[in-house]
Design a protein around this motif. Structure first.
Motif, PDB file in Angstrom:
ATOM      1  N   GLU A   8     -67.913  16.267  23.213  1.00 34.08           N
ATOM      2  CA  GLU A   8     -68.260  17.245  24.789  1.00 34.08           C
ATOM      3  C   GLU A   8     -69.276  16.842  25.697  1.00 34.08           C
ATOM      4  O   GLU A   8     -70.076  17.834  25.413  1.00 34.08           O
ATOM      5  N   ALA A   9     -68.849  16.476  26.790  1.00 35.25           N
ATOM      6  CA  ALA A   9     -70.262  16.285  27.458  1.00 35.25           C
ATOM      7  C   ALA A   9     -70.017  17.521  28.639  1.00 35.25           C
ATOM      8  O   ALA A   9     -68.910  17.485  29.131  1.00 35.25           O
ATOM      9  N   VAL A  10     -70.652  18.233  29.130  1.00 32.30           N
ATOM     10  CA  VAL A  10     -70.430  19.357  29.987  1.00 32.30           C
ATOM     11  C   VAL A  10     -71.761  19.544  31.262  1.00 32.30           C
ATOM     12  O   VAL A  10     -73.130  19.099  30.593  1.00 32.30           O
ATOM     13  N   ILE A  11     -71.546  19.386  32.456  1.00 28.28           N
ATOM     14  CA  ILE A  11     -72.024  19.083  33.268  1.00 28.28           C
ATOM     15  C   ILE A  11     -72.218  19.272  34.240  1.00 28.28           C
ATOM     16  O   ILE A  11     -71.027  19.902  35.018  1.00 28.28           O
ATOM     17  N   GLY A  12     -72.737  20.487  35.007  1.00 26.50           N
ATOM     18  CA  GLY A  12     -73.211  20.935  36.293  1.00 26.50           C
ATOM     19  C   GLY A  12     -74.119  19.981  37.427  1.00 26.50           C
ATOM     20  O   GLY A  12     -75.011  19.718  36.763  1.00 26.50           O
ATOM     21  N   LEU A  13     -73.927  20.289  37.866  1.00 29.84           N
ATOM     22  CA  LEU A  13     -74.655  19.518  38.986  1.00 29.84           C
ATOM     23  C   LEU A  13     -75.264  20.111  40.280  1.00 29.84           C
ATOM     24  O   LEU A  13     -74.949  21.396  40.455  1.00 29.84           O
ATOM     25  N   GLU A  14     -76.401  19.959  40.280  1.00 30.67           N
ATOM     26  CA  GLU A  14     -77.289  20.278  41.773  1.00 30.67           C
ATOM     27  C   GLU A  14     -77.353  19.500  42.780  1.00 30.67           C
ATOM     28  O   GLU A  14     -78.130  18.675  42.568  1.00 30.67           O
ATOM     29  N   VAL A  15     -76.830  19.968  43.878  1.00 30.90           N
ATOM     30  CA  VAL A  15     -76.796  19.126  45.153  1.00 30.90           C
ATOM     31  C   VAL A  15     -78.058  19.224  46.161  1.00 30.90           C
ATOM     32  O   VAL A  15     -77.661  20.775  46.681  1.00 30.90           O
ATOM     33  N   HIS A  16     -79.243  18.846  46.781  1.00 33.65           N
ATOM     34  CA  HIS A  16     -79.624  18.868  47.884  1.00 33.65           C
ATOM     35  C   HIS A  16     -79.132  18.377  48.989  1.00 33.65           C
ATOM     36  O   HIS A  16     -79.531  17.523  48.705  1.00 33.65           O
ATOM     37  N   ALA A  17     -78.895  18.996  50.431  1.00 33.16           N
ATOM     38  CA  ALA A  17     -78.843  18.159  50.859  1.00 33.16           C
ATOM     39  C   ALA A  17     -79.953  19.012  52.455  1.00 33.16           C
ATOM     40  O   ALA A  17     -79.041  20.032  52.579  1.00 33.16           O
ATOM     41  N   GLU A  18     -80.270  17.766  52.432  1.00 37.12           N
ATOM     42  CA  GLU A  18     -81.260  18.251  53.930  1.00 37.12           C
ATOM     43  C   GLU A  18     -80.231  18.633  55.649  1.00 37.12           C
ATOM     44  O   GLU A  18     -79.391  17.571  54.831  1.00 37.12           O
ATOM     45  N   MET A  19     -80.780  19.564  56.069  1.00 37.32           N
ATOM     46  CA  MET A  19     -79.670  19.159  57.310  1.00 37.32           C
ATOM     47  C   MET A  19     -80.107  18.730  58.493  1.00 37.32           C
ATOM     48  O   MET A  19     -81.313  19.143  58.651  1.00 37.32           O
ATOM     49  N   LEU A  20     -78.951  18.148  59.045  1.00 37.75           N
ATOM     50  CA  LEU A  20     -79.379  17.439  60.379  1.00 37.75           C
ATOM     51  C   LEU A  20     -80.100  18.358  61.572  1.00 37.75           C
ATOM     52  O   LEU A  20     -78.950  17.836  62.502  1.00 37.75           O
ATOM     53  N   THR A  21     -80.390  19.119  61.426  1.00 36.32           N
ATOM     54  CA  THR A  21     -80.564  20.392  62.164  1.00 36.32           C
ATOM     55  C   THR A  21     -81.665  19.431  64.014  1.00 36.32           C
ATOM     56  O   THR A  21     -82.824  17.855  63.143  1.00 36.32           O
ATOM     57  N   ASP A  22     -82.080  19.740  64.978  1.00 42.15           N
ATOM     58  CA  ASP A  22     -83.758  19.094  65.526  1.00 42.15           C
ATOM     59  C   ASP A  22     -84.898  19.976  65.161  1.00 42.15           C
ATOM     60  O   ASP A  22     -85.141  18.801  65.301  1.00 42.15           O
ATOM     61  N   SER A  23     -84.180  20.764  64.725  1.00 46.10           N
ATOM     62  CA  SER A  23     -85.774  21.648  64.211  1.00 46.10           C
ATOM     63  C   SER A  23     -85.987  22.221  62.693  1.00 46.10           C
ATOM     64  O   SER A  23     -84.024  22.009  62.187  1.00 46.10           O
ATOM     65  N   LYS A  24     -86.989  22.534  62.587  1.00 43.79           N
ATOM     66  CA  LYS A  24     -87.489  23.130  61.422  1.00 43.79           C
ATOM     67  C   LYS A  24     -86.042  24.866  61.234  1.00 43.79           C
ATOM     68  O   LYS A  24     -86.019  25.213  61.774  1.00 43.79           O
ATOM     69  N   MET A  25     -86.380  24.993  59.713  1.00 44.75           N
ATOM     70  CA  MET A  25     -85.793  26.364  58.912  1.00 44.75           C
ATOM     71  C   MET A  25     -86.121  27.678  59.866  1.00 44.75           C
ATOM     72  O   MET A  25     -85.486  27.967  60.644  1.00 44.75           O
ATOM     73  N   PHE A  26     -87.871  27.777  60.032  1.00 42.49           N
ATOM     74  CA  PHE A  26     -88.280  28.543  59.818  1.00 42.49           C
ATOM     75  C   PHE A  26     -89.582  28.338  61.169  1.00 42.49           C
ATOM     76  O   PHE A  26     -89.826  29.616  61.544  1.00 42.49           O
ATOM     77  N   CYS A  27     -89.260  26.952  62.206  1.00 41.93           N
ATOM     78  CA  CYS A  27     -90.272  27.099  62.970  1.00 41.93           C
ATOM     79  C   CYS A  27     -89.577  26.218  63.839  1.00 41.93           C
ATOM     80  O   CYS A  27     -88.603  25.314  63.325  1.00 41.93           O
ATOM     81  N   GLY A  28     -90.426  25.932  64.957  1.00 43.45           N
ATOM     82  CA  GLY A  28     -89.847  25.287  65.912  1.00 43.45           C
ATOM     83  C   GLY A  28     -89.940  23.456  66.110  1.00 43.45           C
ATOM     84  O   GLY A  28     -89.276  22.675  66.626  1.00 43.45           O
ATOM     85  N   CYS A  29     -90.951  23.104  64.973  1.00 41.87           N
ATOM     86  CA  CYS A  29     -90.794  21.438  64.137  1.00 41.87           C
ATOM     87  C   CYS A  29     -90.017  21.261  64.684  1.00 41.87           C
ATOM     88  O   CYS A  29     -88.622  21.551  64.470  1.00 41.87           O
ATOM     89  N   ARG A  30     -89.983  20.046  64.702  1.00 37.26           N
ATOM     90  CA  ARG A  30     -88.868  18.614  64.937  1.00 37.26           C
ATOM     91  C   ARG A  30     -88.839  18.220  63.397  1.00 37.26           C
ATOM     92  O   ARG A  30     -89.303  18.154  63.026  1.00 37.26           O
ATOM     93  N   VAL A  31     -87.647  18.030  62.749  1.00 36.96           N
ATOM     94  CA  VAL A  31     -86.775  17.755  61.337  1.00 36.96           C
ATOM     95  C   VAL A  31     -87.228  15.708  61.788  1.00 36.96           C
ATOM     96  O   VAL A  31     -86.570  15.338  62.735  1.00 36.96           O
ATOM     97  N   VAL A  32     -88.124  15.269  61.335  1.00 37.74           N
ATOM     98  CA  VAL A  32     -88.138  13.364  61.888  1.00 37.74           C
ATOM     99  C   VAL A  32     -88.382  12.852  60.629  1.00 37.74           C
ATOM    100  O   VAL A  32     -87.757  13.678  59.177  1.00 37.74           O
ATOM    101  N   ASP A  33     -87.433  11.220  60.618  1.00 38.93           N
ATOM    102  CA  ASP A  33     -87.083  10.796  59.205  1.00 38.93           C
ATOM    103  C   ASP A  33     -88.443  10.802  58.217  1.00 38.93           C
ATOM    104  O   ASP A  33     -89.393  10.828  59.011  1.00 38.93           O
ATOM    105  N   SER A  34     -88.116  11.315  57.208  1.00 37.06           N
ATOM    106  CA  SER A  34     -89.221  11.229  56.093  1.00 37.06           C
ATOM    107  C   SER A  34     -90.537   9.620  55.801  1.00 37.06           C
ATOM    108  O   SER A  34     -90.917  10.212  55.461  1.00 37.06           O
ATOM    109  N   VAL A  35     -89.210   8.521  56.252  1.00 34.62           N
ATOM    110  CA  VAL A  35     -89.513   7.511  55.945  1.00 34.62           C
ATOM    111  C   VAL A  35     -90.902   6.262  57.464  1.00 34.62           C
ATOM    112  O   VAL A  35     -92.107   6.332  57.331  1.00 34.62           O
ATOM    113  N   GLU A  36     -90.063   6.644  58.398  1.00 35.85           N
ATOM    114  CA  GLU A  36     -90.518   6.471  59.748  1.00 35.85           C
ATOM    115  C   GLU A  36     -91.635   6.780  60.474  1.00 35.85           C
ATOM    116  O   GLU A  36     -92.670   6.336  60.706  1.00 35.85           O
TER     117      GLU A  36
END
Ligand code: ADP
Ligand code: ZN
Ligand code: MG
Length: 482
Positions: A8-36
């Motif tokens: 039997e397979a036993v699987i636990g998942l860890e999901v990481h989701a970036e949150m679409l806030t305007d600024s970062k978690m602990f500073c005022g920097c913009r959250v920007v598109d990581s590719v563009e």
């Protein structure tokens, strides 16, 4: 399962989701598109880890995290502590990540998922916590690596399940349901290819019937649902073969090779990593206000699972239609508005799925950009129900509503599209067609009943598709029998 053992397979998942806030978690920097965005353009001394810089918590990120925790049926903890997770890696300029460890935001949740056979399965959520993302490394084939700190400090949510998942398919369904919830809540775009949503399955197998957990591997760099399902299933088969051969599974982190479609060892973990967690001294404990939490809970939208159930059970839609409409929150809200305005659910669903979506596709537009309103769709439904237009004309009217933004009534009047239900007028046309086609009439009378449909088609052609089809059928029956 494998040739020898019954596992039997036993699987636990860890999901990481970036949150679409305007600024970062602990500073005022913009959250920007990581590719563009150009690398290292959204950075400051805080997210670059300069000495002496102090973090400040982004309250919007907490709001977003609470939405998700509540949507996943978790118990929210009022008393929160941020912790330092210490490790050295070039994507982490402070050499620690601010995370949550002992007192996470939320625990003990669950999400019910629907399996392909229709069974509902509850996946328990162990914890939901907040942290900050790391920078992004690009390893060059010529040697050396590049680092982009735009992502450093972007608010990140980690969702960890209990090991309740049993297959690649279940992992895929769970993650796609979480993704849909995140999108409904406006927390994350769900773009796995861009890495804003990442999932890492922890996978082990055990003899069927055993309750002891086997040694697990953790799978990384899965950047699509297909990679998640296939990588997980590959890993289950690989571990089964290892046990069948009388060997032991090695606890390690493995990568997924997307073109060769195999997993490979990345890093062997002999024991748990020692991150020397301790309470973050630069941030006070976070005490949440119960009233705020109640407000967030009250403002949660109807979530996709509940919507699909309501569409199926209360509105009588097929499973497929319910799923298609609930997929995107704005599409679902368009449909809801049409039904609230008196539209027949099945008619509204059909027009949206068959006709409106085709027009949106053709014009490369999303539902919030289209000219057609829910009220317009309801009015069109009333014109058909009241026999003012027939349903094939309705499709043409809808296309014109789409391009002009006019109401269906205005389009029908301007273009003279009203259904022809005048019996005398239609009878004349039927007579004309029958007299124009004596050999077909003879064939029909000799028993070729399929020609009836052909006659209907001729009448429709003669009336530009506007004849009342019921009446045409009735008149044809009368005149052919005569
Ligand atoms: P870590 O801190 O190393 O990431 P956790 O104990 O927090 O490990 O577990 C992470 C995930 O791995 C959870 O989803 C958990 O359910 C799952 N997990 C833990 N042990 C096993 C195992 N033996 N087999 C499968 N999944 C496991
Ligand atoms: Zn910054
Ligand atoms: Mg882990």
């Amino acid at each position: 399962m494998s040739a020898k053992g019954n596992y039997e397979a036993v699987i636990g998942l860890e999901v990481h989701a970036e949150m679409l806030t305007d600024s970062k978690m602990f500073c005022g920097c913009r959250v920007v598109d990581s590719v563009e965005a150009a690398p290292n353009t959204a950075v400051c001394p805080v997210c670059l880890g300069m000495p002496g810089m102090l973090p400040v918590i982004n309250s919007r990120a907490i709001d977003y995290a609470l939405r998700v925790a509540l949507a996943l049926n978790c118990e929210v903890q009022l008393h929160n502590i941020f912790a330092r997770k210490n490790y050295f890696y070039p994507d982490l300029p402070k050499a620690y990540q601010i995370s949550q460890y002992e007192l996470p935001l939320a625990r003990h949740g669950w999400l019910d998922i629907e399996l392909p056979d229709g069974d509902v399965k509850r996946i328990r959520i162990r914890r939901v916590h907040m942290e900050e993302d790391t920078g992004k490394l690009t390893h060059l084939e010529t040697g050396g690596s590049l680092v982009d700190y735009n992502r450093s400090g972007v608010p990140l949510l980690e969702i960890v399940t209990e090991p309740d998942v049993r297959s690649g398919e279940e992992a895929r369904i769970f993650t796609s349901n979480v993704r849909q919830i995140l999108r409904y809540l406006g927390v994350n775009s769900g773009d796995m290819e861009k890495g804003v949503l990442r999932v890492e399955p922890n996978i082990s197998i055990r003899p069927l019937g055993s309750y002891i957990l086997g040694t697990r591997t953790e799978l990384k760099n899965l950047n699509s649902f297909r990679a998640l399902a296939d990588g997980t299933d590959f890993e289950i088969k690989r571990q089964s073969a290892v046990l069948d051969a009388g060997e032991e599974v090695v606890q390690e982190t493995r990568g997924w090779h997307d073109t060769r479609r195999v997993t490979f060892s990345q890093r062997v973990k002999e024991e748990a990593d020692d991150y020397r967690y301790f309470a973050e001294p630069d941030l006070p404990p976070l005490q949440l206000d119960e009233i705020w939490i109640e407000e967030i809970k009250a403002a949660l939208p109807e979530l996709p699972g509940a919507k699909i159930r309501r569409y199926r059970e209360t509105l009588g839609l097929s499973n497929y239609d319910a799923g298609v409409l609930a997929e995107d929150r704005l599409v679902a809200e368009f449909f809801d508005a049409a039904v609230d305005a008196g539209g027949d659910p099945k008619t509204m669903a059909n027009w949206m799925i068959n006709d409106l979506f085709a027009l949106m596709n053709e014009h490369k537009q999303s539902i919030d950009q289209v000219n057609v309103s829910p009220a317009g769709l309801v009015e069109l439904g009333e014109l058909v129900a009241g026999q003012s237009v027939n349903s094939s004309t309705a499709v043409k009217v809808l296309a014109e509503m789409y391009t002009t933004g006019q109401t269906p009534g205005a389009i029908v009047a301007r273009r003279g599209l009203a259904q022809i239900s005048d019996e005398a007028e239609l009878a004349k046309i039927v007579t004309q067609i029958l007299s124009d086609h004596p050999s077909e009439v003879a064939d029909y009378e000799a028993g070729n009943e399929k020609l009836k449909g052909w006659f209907v088609g001729q009448v429709m052609r003669a009336t530009r598709g506007q004849a009342n089809p019921t009446l045409v059928n009735q008149l044809l029956d009368e005149q052919l029998a005569a």
